[in-house]
Write a protein that holds these residues in place. Structure first.
Motif, PDB file in Angstrom:
ATOM      1  N   THR A   1      -8.190  48.454   4.060  1.00 50.02           N
ATOM      2  CA  THR A   1      -8.914  48.726   5.483  1.00 50.02           C
ATOM      3  C   THR A   1     -10.126  49.281   5.762  1.00 50.02           C
ATOM      4  O   THR A   1     -10.343  48.550   6.606  1.00 50.02           O
ATOM      5  CB  THR A   1      -7.561  49.987   6.179  1.00 50.02           C
ATOM      6  N   CYS A   2     -10.082  50.384   4.792  1.00 55.40           N
ATOM      7  CA  CYS A   2     -11.318  50.096   4.677  1.00 55.40           C
ATOM      8  C   CYS A   2     -12.724  50.092   4.488  1.00 55.40           C
ATOM      9  O   CYS A   2     -13.812  49.771   5.754  1.00 55.40           O
ATOM     10  CB  CYS A   2     -12.211  51.808   4.501  1.00 55.40           C
ATOM     11  N   ALA A   3     -12.260  48.949   3.477  1.00 55.38           N
ATOM     12  CA  ALA A   3     -12.752  47.905   3.348  1.00 55.38           C
ATOM     13  C   ALA A   3     -13.490  47.132   4.779  1.00 55.38           C
ATOM     14  O   ALA A   3     -14.771  46.479   4.813  1.00 55.38           O
ATOM     15  CB  ALA A   3     -12.925  47.063   2.012  1.00 55.38           C
ATOM     16  N   LEU A   4     -12.481  46.333   5.138  1.00 59.09           N
ATOM     17  CA  LEU A   4     -12.842  45.470   6.468  1.00 59.09           C
ATOM     18  C   LEU A   4     -13.189  45.607   7.567  1.00 59.09           C
ATOM     19  O   LEU A   4     -14.620  46.051   8.096  1.00 59.09           O
ATOM     20  CB  LEU A   4     -11.689  44.833   6.992  1.00 59.09           C
ATOM     21  N   GLY A   5     -13.306  47.663   7.424  1.00 64.60           N
ATOM     22  CA  GLY A   5     -13.639  48.159   8.524  1.00 64.60           C
ATOM     23  C   GLY A   5     -15.024  48.591   7.989  1.00 64.60           C
ATOM     24  O   GLY A   5     -16.562  48.602   9.516  1.00 64.60           O
ATOM     25  N   LEU A   6     -15.411  48.659   7.386  1.00 64.61           N
ATOM     26  CA  LEU A   6     -16.942  48.964   7.279  1.00 64.61           C
ATOM     27  C   LEU A   6     -17.309  47.226   6.855  1.00 64.61           C
ATOM     28  O   LEU A   6     -18.873  46.821   6.970  1.00 64.61           O
ATOM     29  CB  LEU A   6     -17.021  49.179   5.546  1.00 64.61           C
ATOM     30  N   PHE A   7     -16.824  46.552   6.424  1.00 63.58           N
ATOM     31  CA  PHE A   7     -17.275  44.672   7.016  1.00 63.58           C
ATOM     32  C   PHE A   7     -17.857  44.957   7.978  1.00 63.58           C
ATOM     33  O   PHE A   7     -19.561  44.549   8.525  1.00 63.58           O
ATOM     34  CB  PHE A   7     -15.882  43.938   6.808  1.00 63.58           C
ATOM     35  N   PHE A   8     -16.738  44.830   9.223  1.00 62.05           N
ATOM     36  CA  PHE A   8     -17.507  44.390  10.698  1.00 62.05           C
ATOM     37  C   PHE A   8     -18.816  45.637  11.394  1.00 62.05           C
ATOM     38  O   PHE A   8     -19.516  45.576  11.523  1.00 62.05           O
ATOM     39  CB  PHE A   8     -16.380  44.802  11.525  1.00 62.05           C
ATOM     40  N   ASP A   9     -18.206  46.696  10.228  1.00 59.18           N
ATOM     41  CA  ASP A   9     -19.817  47.883  10.719  1.00 59.18           C
ATOM     42  C   ASP A   9     -21.126  47.474  10.371  1.00 59.18           C
ATOM     43  O   ASP A   9     -22.518  46.989  11.058  1.00 59.18           O
ATOM     44  CB  ASP A   9     -19.136  49.685   9.906  1.00 59.18           C
ATOM     45  N   THR A  10     -21.222  47.356   9.073  1.00 59.58           N
ATOM     46  CA  THR A  10     -22.128  46.450   8.524  1.00 59.58           C
ATOM     47  C   THR A  10     -22.901  45.065   8.992  1.00 59.58           C
ATOM     48  O   THR A  10     -23.770  45.126   9.296  1.00 59.58           O
ATOM     49  CB  THR A  10     -22.122  46.230   7.253  1.00 59.58           C
ATOM     50  N   ALA A  11     -21.567  44.385   9.515  1.00 63.42           N
ATOM     51  CA  ALA A  11     -21.799  42.991   9.902  1.00 63.42           C
ATOM     52  C   ALA A  11     -22.894  43.202  11.140  1.00 63.42           C
ATOM     53  O   ALA A  11     -23.565  42.439  11.450  1.00 63.42           O
ATOM     54  CB  ALA A  11     -20.813  42.035   9.821  1.00 63.42           C
ATOM     55  N   GLU A  12     -21.923  44.276  11.796  1.00 62.81           N
ATOM     56  CA  GLU A  12     -22.819  43.996  13.298  1.00 62.81           C
ATOM     57  C   GLU A  12     -23.812  44.200  13.333  1.00 62.81           C
ATOM     58  O   GLU A  12     -24.869  44.738  13.935  1.00 62.81           O
ATOM     59  CB  GLU A  12     -21.597  45.171  14.186  1.00 62.81           C
ATOM     60  N   LEU A  13     -24.264  46.165  12.563  1.00 62.77           N
ATOM     61  CA  LEU A  13     -25.857  46.497  12.561  1.00 62.77           C
ATOM     62  C   LEU A  13     -27.061  45.652  11.697  1.00 62.77           C
ATOM     63  O   LEU A  13     -27.451  45.239  12.177  1.00 62.77           O
ATOM     64  CB  LEU A  13     -25.470  47.365  11.229  1.00 62.77           C
ATOM     65  N   ALA A  14     -25.974  44.643  11.066  1.00 57.02           N
ATOM     66  CA  ALA A  14     -26.584  43.533  10.175  1.00 57.02           C
ATOM     67  C   ALA A  14     -27.320  42.044  11.828  1.00 57.02           C
ATOM     68  O   ALA A  14     -28.111  41.618  11.489  1.00 57.02           O
ATOM     69  CB  ALA A  14     -26.200  42.068   9.411  1.00 57.02           C
ATOM     70  N   ILE A  15     -26.875  42.138  12.664  1.00 59.07           N
ATOM     71  CA  ILE A  15     -27.298  41.871  13.813  1.00 59.07           C
ATOM     72  C   ILE A  15     -28.744  42.050  14.377  1.00 59.07           C
ATOM     73  O   ILE A  15     -29.072  41.493  14.534  1.00 59.07           O
ATOM     74  CB  ILE A  15     -26.119  41.836  14.792  1.00 59.07           C
ATOM     75  N   GLY A  16     -28.794  43.197  14.129  1.00 62.97           N
ATOM     76  CA  GLY A  16     -30.617  43.932  14.352  1.00 62.97           C
ATOM     77  C   GLY A  16     -31.344  43.028  13.860  1.00 62.97           C
ATOM     78  O   GLY A  16     -32.338  42.842  14.455  1.00 62.97           O
ATOM     79  N   ALA A  17     -30.901  42.812  11.787  1.00 55.07           N
ATOM     80  CA  ALA A  17     -31.693  42.328  11.461  1.00 55.07           C
ATOM     81  C   ALA A  17     -32.263  40.495  12.213  1.00 55.07           C
ATOM     82  O   ALA A  17     -33.375  40.308  11.791  1.00 55.07           O
ATOM     83  CB  ALA A  17     -31.484  41.795   9.534  1.00 55.07           C
ATOM     84  N   VAL A  18     -31.251  39.909  12.056  1.00 55.83           N
ATOM     85  CA  VAL A  18     -31.495  38.594  13.131  1.00 55.83           C
ATOM     86  C   VAL A  18     -31.662  38.635  14.567  1.00 55.83           C
ATOM     87  O   VAL A  18     -32.960  38.200  14.145  1.00 55.83           O
ATOM     88  CB  VAL A  18     -29.218  38.035  13.012  1.00 55.83           C
ATOM     89  N   PHE A  19     -31.256  39.706  14.514  1.00 51.74           N
ATOM     90  CA  PHE A  19     -32.741  39.547  16.438  1.00 51.74           C
ATOM     91  C   PHE A  19     -33.573  40.005  15.709  1.00 51.74           C
ATOM     92  O   PHE A  19     -34.754  39.338  16.159  1.00 51.74           O
ATOM     93  CB  PHE A  19     -32.261  41.177  16.866  1.00 51.74           C
ATOM     94  N   SER A  20     -34.301  40.958  14.642  1.00 56.11           N
ATOM     95  CA  SER A  20     -35.963  40.834  14.687  1.00 56.11           C
ATOM     96  C   SER A  20     -36.256  39.875  14.659  1.00 56.11           C
ATOM     97  O   SER A  20     -38.021  39.383  14.696  1.00 56.11           O
ATOM     98  CB  SER A  20     -35.400  42.464  13.560  1.00 56.11           C
ATOM     99  N   THR A  21     -35.470  38.948  13.657  1.00 53.38           N
ATOM    100  CA  THR A  21     -35.959  37.443  13.217  1.00 53.38           C
ATOM    101  C   THR A  21     -35.602  36.535  14.409  1.00 53.38           C
ATOM    102  O   THR A  21     -37.166  36.045  14.233  1.00 53.38           O
ATOM    103  CB  THR A  21     -35.290  37.258  12.211  1.00 53.38           C
ATOM    104  N   LEU A  22     -35.055  36.578  14.751  1.00 54.14           N
ATOM    105  CA  LEU A  22     -34.926  35.174  15.637  1.00 54.14           C
ATOM    106  C   LEU A  22     -36.200  36.091  17.068  1.00 54.14           C
ATOM    107  O   LEU A  22     -36.424  34.520  17.742  1.00 54.14           O
ATOM    108  CB  LEU A  22     -33.214  34.899  15.860  1.00 54.14           C
ATOM    109  N   PHE A  23     -35.868  36.773  17.406  1.00 56.25           N
ATOM    110  CA  PHE A  23     -36.073  37.233  18.552  1.00 56.25           C
ATOM    111  C   PHE A  23     -37.778  37.846  18.374  1.00 56.25           C
ATOM    112  O   PHE A  23     -38.526  37.514  19.683  1.00 56.25           O
ATOM    113  CB  PHE A  23     -35.640  38.035  19.584  1.00 56.25           C
ATOM    114  N   SER A  24     -38.229  37.257  17.296  1.00 54.59           N
ATOM    115  CA  SER A  24     -39.939  37.401  17.411  1.00 54.59           C
ATOM    116  C   SER A  24     -40.331  36.161  17.520  1.00 54.59           C
ATOM    117  O   SER A  24     -41.982  36.266  16.959  1.00 54.59           O
ATOM    118  CB  SER A  24     -40.098  37.821  15.902  1.00 54.59           C
ATOM    119  N   ALA A  25     -39.785  35.111  17.576  1.00 53.28           N
ATOM    120  CA  ALA A  25     -40.378  34.061  17.275  1.00 53.28           C
ATOM    121  C   ALA A  25     -39.761  32.649  18.656  1.00 53.28           C
ATOM    122  O   ALA A  25     -38.691  33.818  18.835  1.00 53.28           O
ATOM    123  CB  ALA A  25     -40.665  32.931  15.584  1.00 53.28           C
ATOM    124  N   PRO A  26     -40.601  31.372  18.494  1.00 50.97           N
ATOM    125  CA  PRO A  26     -40.203  31.019  19.757  1.00 50.97           C
ATOM    126  C   PRO A  26     -38.971  30.226  18.992  1.00 50.97           C
ATOM    127  O   PRO A  26     -38.159  30.416  17.979  1.00 50.97           O
ATOM    128  CB  PRO A  26     -41.005  29.671  19.559  1.00 50.97           C
TER     129      PRO A  26
END
Length: 444
Positions: free
Chosen positions: A31-56
């Protein structure tokens, strides 16, 4: 000896640490592993944003992109301390349920964002839960796991949680050119996180409150029932000291509490400059070096295998090494790897150094969280770890607001020089002022 005499004399730690790991322990870890899964995945969206939204075709201006990247950390500044106080007052389990529910709602709303400002607001609201979940999970697991197995099992849980960023980043990379049903890939990422958080919500509903917290509130019969479910003793035994109200602690205890809180608040402020700064901005660094968006997502995705490997390896030695020694060694390693990443240009070096940096983060950050949880007794553990995590939220908020403009104005090497400076300062403070950890020993 009478039942009442046992209640007053036998330490709860000898009872909680007695049971073997059983099916309920394993379900809690999942249960806690799955909770950390969505937590770290949500925070990784920031890395996606910094990549996608830095370019056309997006190319969001740095000030607005920095605000988007900082939004979740802004929410954590409020959410973490509030959740910690409520967890000590009302229990760990209710707050874990609330955190999962918030992520479900805010992730669905973020996926449907009509504009950038709405997305920023949803990220900030999501941060209320994302900032609270890791310290709450650490407090819960520290309460409930036997001392001799606590470190390795928490690291295994963290390793499983770190699968989240890998899955999410490769999902976005795969869906970016496809855009199924006309929906952008980053929106699918939020939809996926909402689904995982909902499953975690259902699983959390089935786990018990921790016996340590129940005993600390004088609910010894309930504590005994939970211990029976865990495979331990069948009665409601509890330690006399744990049933003492927090306000009854002596002056020396309060002085120690305040000293340790001050130490952790400072340490946690320094932590995200490396542990959040690198994952969040590594994609932007790659784009700044001239790497394409698809290749940048590939490099970032490969680098996110590092935390999985690092957490698994650390599980074998976490209770062998002193916590402070591990933290200082990790900080030095990250300083060296970060500067190397700043200078690197070749793909193999960028992927290799990124993988190694994230591998060390996977050791460093969980050990910080476990170390913090072990420094405080059950009655104060939730608020102490969450208040410290709020300090991390302040640092994490400043990371993109400071480092992204620095990256875009003067390049990656000066940016990583700032990160290195925070790691050096962290090492000095921990080595000189950090209390000893509790590796392999019972938590209070």
């Amino acid at each position: 000896m009478t039942e009442q005499a046992v209640l007053e004399t036998e330490p709860l730690s000898t009872i909680v640490d007695g049971p073997q790991i059983g099916p309920l322990h394993l379900f809690i870890l999942a249960t806690c592993a799955l909770g950390l899964f969505f937590d770290t995945a949500e925070l990784a969206i920031g890395a996606v944003f910094s990549t996608l939204f830095s370019a056309p075709p997006y190319s969001i201006e740095p000030a607005r992109l920095s605000l988007l990247l900082a939004a979740a950390s802004l929410g954590a500044i409020v959410g973490a301390p509030a959740a910690g106080w409520l967890a000590d007052r009302y229990g760990r389990r209710p707050m874990l349920l609330l955190a999962a529910a918030i992520v479900v709602v805010t992730s669905i709303a973020a996926a449907a964002s009509p504009n950038l400002m709405f997305l920023i607001i949803m990220r900030a609201l999501s941060g209320l839960a994302l900032g609270a979940y890791p310290p709450l999970a650490a407090a819960y697991l520290t309460d409930i796991l036997p001392a001799r197995r606590r470190g390795p099992l928490i690291m295994l849980t963290v390793a499983l949680g770190y699968v989240g960023p890998v899955v999410l980043i490769f999902l976005v990379r795969f869906l970016t050119p496809l855009q199924p049903l006309g929906i952008e890939a980053w929106r699918w990422a939020f939809i996926s996180c909402a689904l995982i958080a909902f499953i975690n919500l259902l699983m959390t509903w089935r786990i018990p409150e921790t016996p340590r917290w129940l005993a600390a509130k004088g609910r010894t019969a309930e504590a005994g029932a939970v211990l029976a479910r865990l495979g331990g003793r069948q009665d409601g035994r509890a330690v006399r000291g744990l049933t003492m109200p927090i306000d009854a602690a002596g002056p020396s205890d309060m002085q120690q509490f305040m000293r340790r809180m001050g130490f952790l608040i400072l340490v946690y402020f320094l932590v995200p400059w490396s542990t959040s700064g690198f994952p969040l901005l590594s994609g932007a660094v790659l784009v700044q070096k001239g790497v394409t968006i698809e290749d940048s997502l590939l490099y970032v995705g490969v680098a996110n295998f590092g935390p999985i490997v690092g957490a698994i390896l650390c599980g074998f030695v976490i209770d062998v090494l002193e916590r402070k020694t591990t933290l200082v060694a990790c900080a030095v390693a990250m300083a060296i790897l970060g500067m190397g990443y700043g200078f690197a240009l070749q793909p193999v070096w960028l992927m290799g150094l990124g993988l190694a940096f994230n591998m060390v983060i996977a050791i460093f950050l969980p050990v910080v969280v476990i170390y913090a949880a072990e420094l405080f007794p059950t009655a104060r553990r939730g608020r102490a770890t969450s208040w410290s995590w709020a300090s991390r939220g302040i640092g994490a908020t400043l990371v993109p607001l400071t480092l992204l403009p620095l990256l875009q104005s003067v390049g990656p090497v000066p940016m990583f020089a700032v990160v290195t400076g925070t790691l050096v300062l962290f090492s000095i403070i921990v080595q000189l002022f950090g209390p000893a950890g509790a590796a392999g020993r019972s938590a209070h």
